[in-house]
Design a protein around this motif. Structure first.
Motif, PDB file in Angstrom:
ATOM      1  N   ILE A  16      20.161  24.061 -60.120  1.00  0.00           N
ATOM      2  CA  ILE A  16      19.735  23.819 -58.737  1.00  0.00           C
ATOM      3  C   ILE A  16      20.677  24.522 -57.765  1.00  0.00           C
ATOM      4  O   ILE A  16      20.236  25.198 -56.826  1.00  0.00           O
ATOM      5  CB  ILE A  16      19.647  22.303 -58.450  1.00  0.00           C
ATOM      6  CG1 ILE A  16      18.445  21.701 -59.200  1.00  0.00           C
ATOM      7  CG2 ILE A  16      19.532  22.032 -56.949  1.00  0.00           C
ATOM      8  CD1 ILE A  16      18.344  20.197 -59.129  1.00  0.00           C
ATOM      9  N   ALA A  17      21.980  24.394 -58.018  1.00  0.00           N
ATOM     10  CA  ALA A  17      22.963  25.044 -57.143  1.00  0.00           C
ATOM     11  C   ALA A  17      22.783  26.561 -57.145  1.00  0.00           C
ATOM     12  O   ALA A  17      22.865  27.215 -56.100  1.00  0.00           O
ATOM     13  CB  ALA A  17      24.376  24.664 -57.574  1.00  0.00           C
ATOM     14  N   ALA A  18      22.515  27.130 -58.304  1.00  0.00           N
ATOM     15  CA  ALA A  18      22.320  28.578 -58.396  1.00  0.00           C
ATOM     16  C   ALA A  18      21.058  29.007 -57.651  1.00  0.00           C
ATOM     17  O   ALA A  18      21.067  30.020 -56.936  1.00  0.00           O
ATOM     18  CB  ALA A  18      22.237  29.001 -59.862  1.00  0.00           C
ATOM     19  N   LEU A  19      19.996  28.247 -57.786  1.00  0.00           N
ATOM     20  CA  LEU A  19      18.739  28.594 -57.110  1.00  0.00           C
ATOM     21  C   LEU A  19      18.845  28.458 -55.591  1.00  0.00           C
ATOM     22  O   LEU A  19      18.155  29.161 -54.851  1.00  0.00           O
ATOM     23  CB  LEU A  19      17.594  27.732 -57.648  1.00  0.00           C
ATOM     24  CG  LEU A  19      17.158  28.047 -59.086  1.00  0.00           C
ATOM     25  CD1 LEU A  19      16.181  26.994 -59.590  1.00  0.00           C
ATOM     26  CD2 LEU A  19      16.564  29.448 -59.190  1.00  0.00           C
ATOM     27  N   GLU A  20      19.707  27.577 -55.112  1.00  0.00           N
ATOM     28  CA  GLU A  20      19.891  27.423 -53.663  1.00  0.00           C
ATOM     29  C   GLU A  20      20.581  28.630 -53.035  1.00  0.00           C
ATOM     30  O   GLU A  20      20.465  28.869 -51.836  1.00  0.00           O
ATOM     31  CB  GLU A  20      20.690  26.148 -53.359  1.00  0.00           C
ATOM     32  CG  GLU A  20      19.890  24.872 -53.566  1.00  0.00           C
ATOM     33  CD  GLU A  20      20.690  23.606 -53.321  1.00  0.00           C
ATOM     34  OE1 GLU A  20      21.948  23.661 -53.337  1.00  0.00           O
ATOM     35  OE2 GLU A  20      20.066  22.547 -53.127  1.00  0.00           O
ATOM     36  N   THR A  21      21.287  29.408 -53.846  1.00  0.00           N
ATOM     37  CA  THR A  21      22.027  30.556 -53.301  1.00  0.00           C
ATOM     38  C   THR A  21      21.405  31.904 -53.640  1.00  0.00           C
ATOM     39  O   THR A  21      21.712  32.898 -52.991  1.00  0.00           O
ATOM     40  CB  THR A  21      23.478  30.552 -53.816  1.00  0.00           C
ATOM     41  OG1 THR A  21      23.468  30.636 -55.239  1.00  0.00           O
ATOM     42  CG2 THR A  21      24.209  29.299 -53.375  1.00  0.00           C
ATOM     43  N   PHE A  31      18.028  27.727 -48.385  1.00  0.00           N
ATOM     44  CA  PHE A  31      17.255  26.873 -49.290  1.00  0.00           C
ATOM     45  C   PHE A  31      18.018  25.608 -49.680  1.00  0.00           C
ATOM     46  O   PHE A  31      17.675  24.942 -50.640  1.00  0.00           O
ATOM     47  CB  PHE A  31      16.883  27.641 -50.571  1.00  0.00           C
ATOM     48  CG  PHE A  31      15.858  28.699 -50.341  1.00  0.00           C
ATOM     49  CD1 PHE A  31      14.563  28.370 -50.005  1.00  0.00           C
ATOM     50  CD2 PHE A  31      16.200  30.036 -50.453  1.00  0.00           C
ATOM     51  CE1 PHE A  31      13.609  29.351 -49.798  1.00  0.00           C
ATOM     52  CE2 PHE A  31      15.246  31.019 -50.236  1.00  0.00           C
ATOM     53  CZ  PHE A  31      13.958  30.678 -49.910  1.00  0.00           C
ATOM     54  N   ASN A  32      19.067  25.293 -48.978  1.00  0.00           N
ATOM     55  CA  ASN A  32      19.869  24.126 -49.311  1.00  0.00           C
ATOM     56  C   ASN A  32      19.019  22.859 -49.205  1.00  0.00           C
ATOM     57  O   ASN A  32      18.460  22.562 -48.169  1.00  0.00           O
ATOM     58  CB  ASN A  32      21.086  24.045 -48.370  1.00  0.00           C
ATOM     59  CG  ASN A  32      22.156  23.140 -48.928  1.00  0.00           C
ATOM     60  OD1 ASN A  32      22.053  22.662 -50.051  1.00  0.00           O
ATOM     61  ND2 ASN A  32      23.189  22.917 -48.134  1.00  0.00           N
ATOM     62  N   THR A  59      11.307  23.950 -58.562  1.00  0.00           N
ATOM     63  CA  THR A  59      10.441  24.349 -57.453  1.00  0.00           C
ATOM     64  C   THR A  59      11.307  24.673 -56.245  1.00  0.00           C
ATOM     65  O   THR A  59      12.120  23.845 -55.810  1.00  0.00           O
ATOM     66  CB  THR A  59       9.450  23.229 -57.101  1.00  0.00           C
ATOM     67  OG1 THR A  59       8.701  22.908 -58.288  1.00  0.00           O
ATOM     68  CG2 THR A  59       8.493  23.663 -56.000  1.00  0.00           C
ATOM     69  N   ILE A  60      11.149  25.893 -55.709  1.00  0.00           N
ATOM     70  CA  ILE A  60      11.886  26.344 -54.528  1.00  0.00           C
ATOM     71  C   ILE A  60      10.856  26.444 -53.394  1.00  0.00           C
ATOM     72  O   ILE A  60       9.898  27.228 -53.474  1.00  0.00           O
ATOM     73  CB  ILE A  60      12.561  27.714 -54.770  1.00  0.00           C
ATOM     74  CG1 ILE A  60      13.503  27.618 -55.987  1.00  0.00           C
ATOM     75  CG2 ILE A  60      13.338  28.137 -53.532  1.00  0.00           C
ATOM     76  CD1 ILE A  60      12.875  27.975 -57.286  1.00  0.00           C
TER      77      ILE A  60
END
Length: 195
Positions: A16-21, A31-32, A59-60
């Motif tokens: 999740i942390a990787a996808l937020e950045t 996307f935080n 899901t982003i």
């Protein structure tokens, strides 16, 4: 073992942390808090022991409700054989008793198996009941004298995922008892010299 769930939780949080950045959207630069997953440790599909797989859909979603999904699978695998540091099967010598030699040998083998079922350790398999085997057969007795001899046995301890460890022990059936002459008698006798 005991921390499988924490390992899985950490893996999901890292994704999740990787996808937020890493995501890009020209109309949403942050996307935080907009990355979600359907992760639950209870979704573990076990394949052996405490191992298995968890498939997770990430899901982003941007500020306007447009969403993209990615799928990832965590595999908890067990490639480590049981630890037998607290186990021992020792070579043993048993006095030959004649008719029940085979039963004595059978009992020795069964006692070793029972001991190995309780002393082995494996963080991903806590019960070795029925998972200890041996190549024992009384017919493998290598005779040294009379009904005595030796039987070499290999014990195999296998965890739920098929990882195995072996130990070897030798049973010796020995005969250190001299013949019993309780029913025998020889008597002193004097014979006249006959030339």
């Amino acid at each position: 073992g005991d921390d499988n769930e924490q390992l899985a939780n950490d893996w999901n949080a890292a994704n999740i942390a990787a996808l937020e950045t890493c995501g890009a959207d020209t109309c949403d630069t942050d996307f935080n808090g907009q990355v979600t997953s359907d992760y639950a440790y209870t979704n573990l599909v076990s394949n052996c022991g405490q191992g298995g797989t968890i498939t997770v859909v990430y899901t982003i979603t941007d500020d306007c409700g447009n969403a993209t999904t990615l799928e990832a699978t965590l595999t908890l695998e067990d490639t480590t054989p049981p630890n037998l540091d607290n186990c021992s099967v020792t070579d043993q010598s048993i006095e030959c008793s004649g008719d029940d030699n085979e039963q004595l040998a059978n009992d020795w083998n069964a006692a070793n198996i029972a001991a190995l079922e309780t002393c082995g350790a494996d963080t991903c398999d806590t019960d070795f009941n029925g998972q200890v085997t041996s190549d024992y057969a009384y017919s493998n007795l290598v005779s040294t004298c009379g009904q005595g001899g030796t039987i070499a046995v290999i014990y195999t301890i296998t965890d739920d995922c098929g990882n195995a460890t072996t130990l070897e022990a030798t049973l010796t059936l020995e005969d250190t008892t001299p013949p019993n002459l309780d029913n025998c008698s020889v008597t002193d006798q004097s014979i006249e010299c006959s030339g």
